[in-house]
Each structure stands twice: as C-alpha cells, then as structure tokens.
Design a protein around this motif. Structure first.
Motif: not given
Length: 416
Positions: A46-47, A43, A39-40, A25, A27
């Motif tokens: 990554r998920k 993320e 950025q979203r 988690d 950043t």
C-alpha cells in the motif's frame, strides 16, 4: 522502542518525496486471519503504491506526454508542426470513437432492437417538427419584411449615427481577446470530447462481461487504478418498454453530469459476471434494474423500475432525484490525467516494442514533429534555440514578451 524492519523501509521510501502522500491507515480491509508477515506485506505494498501514485501525479513529463496523446495538438503559432493522433483511440465504433482502455471495438456499443426502433421513430418525429417550424419561421419573416417596407416609407428619422453598431469590427474590441476566448472554447470542447472517449457524460451499451468493470464496480481502491466517483448501471430487459424509456432518458441527461459514467448491459448475462465486494443482495431483484454505484460499491438499486413509472409513463424527475440522493450524479469532471487506465509509460513501452518488431519492414512510419530542422527526429513539440526558420523564431524569449514586459514596467513607473 526498537524500530522494526517495516518502519525502516517505510521511512526510506518516504525520504525525498516533496508532496503529501495519502495512505489509508485503516486495517479493516486486511484479513485478520492472515499471518503477521502477510499483513506487513500488504501494508508495504500500500505504501509503495501510494508513493508511485503521488510521483505520477507530479510527473510533469508524463503529464505532458499524456496530454500530447489525448489531444490533437497542433503546431506552433509560426505555422510549423503537424497533428498528433491519440495512440489509444479506437475509431469506427457504433457511437463514434473511444479509448481502448474502456471499449472493445468487437463487443461494446450498439443498441438493442426496441431501443433502436424507438430512436428511429423519435428522429423521424424531430425531422417533421423541424420542417414545420422552418416553414412557420419563413412565413413570419416574410410578413415582417412587408411591414418594415411600409414603415420605411413613412420614417423620417435618421439613425446613421448608430450604424457603427452594425459593423463587424466594433471599435475597442480586442482581437487578442477574441483569439484567447476562441482558444479557451476549443480547449473546453477537446476536454469534453476526451471525457466522452472514456465513458464520462455519455450512456453506452457494454458487453455483459465488461459492463460492471466499466462502471468501476468491485474495484480495489487500495490499488492504483482509475475508479469513477459515480456510475449508473441499467440492467435492461431487451423486450421491456420500460427499459427503452429509461435508456432514452439516461442518454438525454448524461451530458449534464461529466463526472458520472452511464452504462447499460443485458440484465441476465451481466449479473453472471458481477464480482463485487460481497454486496450481493441486489442480485436477487427483478429485471430490469437500475443500480447506483459510488466508488466501486452499489449504494442503491431499484428492481423492476416500478417506482419510476406511473402506468406506462416514465417520471423523469423521480429518476433524477433518486440518483441524486444516491450521490452518483457528479457534475465536476475528473482530471484529464486520471481518466485513462493506460499509463503514458505503458503506451511508450508498447510503441517501442512495435517499432522493434517492425524494424526493417518499412511498414511503420514514425510521426515526427516538424520543427524545420533537417535530421531532427523528435516526436514531441519543441524548439531549437538560436535556429530561425519557418517553423520557429529561435528565440528563448519572444519579442512580444519583451515588449509586453517593458510596457508593464513603464506603466508602473507612471502610476508611481
């Protein structure tokens, strides 16, 4: 608060996953100057990567296929079946065999001139010592036999009651235990050999363009890639006796640490291809140089190797302690399913493409598991329930398993 699109998508991705999914988690690795949408996206990627990595870790079919390709799996106990070869194994390298995910047969391997000469001299010395030791042992054996012959004439005691200890078949020794133990040792040997195919527990010379990537340096841990926990890189000077002494020592201790990769490359050329995470301070040091890499980052380095030598002699204990303090000496080997960069699905896709390209040429012979059933073209080990032949008994539960279960039930009833 109103749920955002990112949270909704993330919730949908994690539905139905029956295993813990680890996601970093933090950043800190995301560039703060990027737009919020970028950025979203990072993320979300990554998920998605974490979910796919978890699913692959718990995919029993992929694990079985990977094990089939890594090991030379023999046929069933009934005598059927053949030997499968590793599809990604490259033979004929200077050091033997290796996986194509780690080695290039055209550029990797070999020894520089001074190291090759030192190995040849060391091998000649060892052969001379072995001959001297063999002659000494033979002489001592002859003297011992003469002494025993003299003692046997005067010995009146009868040791026949202990002769059973000299027999090959000792009463009470289970042949089943011997078979099981032998299978365990063979499996352990195959696992060690597979680790060495992927560079663990061995010291190899790599091409300057590949030496850092082989050690995992500069690896992006946010992506689903294979990265060794600890690596040792020797940037050697081909005309330095210090590099020769250090390489001979690293080759000797590499087998002790099956979780560490030991690599070497010519210093000047290798540094030009080093593209890391901004930790470039070590690049200004003198050659030869020893680098300790932990999880893709250089955590310690020694330029010039001055700390490891007293005059011209290598202080082996100092080298091992230095690497141990850096935290790169790992004795526990990684999982067999996590050492190969080539995923089983990628290999299957490549094999399928090769078959389609050579379809009709007659130049591709598909390996088939011999199950004894005519017309069966399955390549993996299997059995046909209800079909009894030389390769299989056709039973879902073998007779030995049934008898063993009945004996266990009978024993429990007697105890109760």
């Amino acid at each position: 608060p109103t749920p955002t699109m990112t949270s909704v998508v993330g919730k949908q991705m994690f539905e139905g996953v029956g295993a813990p999914v680890h996601i970093d988690d933090s950043t800190a690795a995301i560039d703060p100057t990027l737009d919020s949408c970028c950025q979203r996206e990072i993320e979300t990627n990554r998920k998605q990567s974490a979910v796919e990595k978890t699913l692959r870790a718990h995919d029993r079919v992929a694990q079985a296929e990977n094990e089939r390709r890594q090991f030379n799996t023999l046929g069933s106990a009934g005598g059927g079946g053949g030997a499968f070869r590793s599809f990604n194994l490259v033979h004929g390298l200077s050091f033997g065999s290796g996986c194509r995910c780690c080695y290039d047969p055209n550029t990797d391997g070999g020894d520089y001139e001074l190291l090759a000469a030192a190995k040849a001299e060391l091998m000649a010395t060892l052969n001379e010592d072995e001959e001297v030791n063999a002659s000494i042992i033979e002489q001592e054996r002859n003297e011992s036999d003469n002494i025993h012959d003299d003692d046997d004439d005067d010995d009146s005691s009868d040791d026949s009651e202990f002769d059973y200890l000299l027999d090959d078949d000792v009463p009470g020794l289970s042949s089943e235990y011997e078979t099981q133990r032998r299978a365990e040792l063979e499996d352990l040997a195959r696992r060690v050999e597979t680790l060495q195919w992927h560079g663990y527990g061995v010291h190899r010379q790599m091409h300057p363009q590949r030496v850092f990537s082989a050690a995992g340096y500069g690896t992006d841990l946010m992506r689903d890639v294979v990265c060794p926990k600890g690596s040792v890189i020797h940037l050697f000077d081909a005309f330095s006796p210090r590099s020769v002494a250090l390489d001979l020592y690293l080759e000797r201790i590499a087998s002790k640490y099956l979780g560490t990769k030991f690599v070497r490359g010519i210093g000047v050329a290798s540094i030009l291809y080093a593209d890391g995470n901004g930790d470039d301070a070590w690049k200004k040091g003198d050659l030869p140089m020893l680098l300790a890499v932990r999880e893709g980052k250089v955590v310690a380095w020694n330029a010039g190797l001055d700390d490891f030598f007293s005059s011209t002699n290598l202080e082996a204990r100092v080298v091992e302690q230095w690497l141990d303090r850096a935290g790169v000496l790992v004795e526990t080997p990684p999982s067999i399913d996590e050492i190969c960069r080539i995923r089983p699905e990628e290999t299957a896709l490549l094999e399928n493409m090769m078959k389609l390209n050579k379809l009709g040429d007659g130049g591709l012979e598909e390996e088939r598991y011999n199950c004894g059933v005519a017309g069966c073209c399955k390549t993996f080990r299997h059995e046909h329930v209800g079909v009894k032949n030389e390769a299989q008994n056709g039973l879902l539960v073998t007779e030995e398993q049934v008898l063993a279960a009945e004996d266990q039930v009978f024993l429990c009833q007697e105890i109760s």
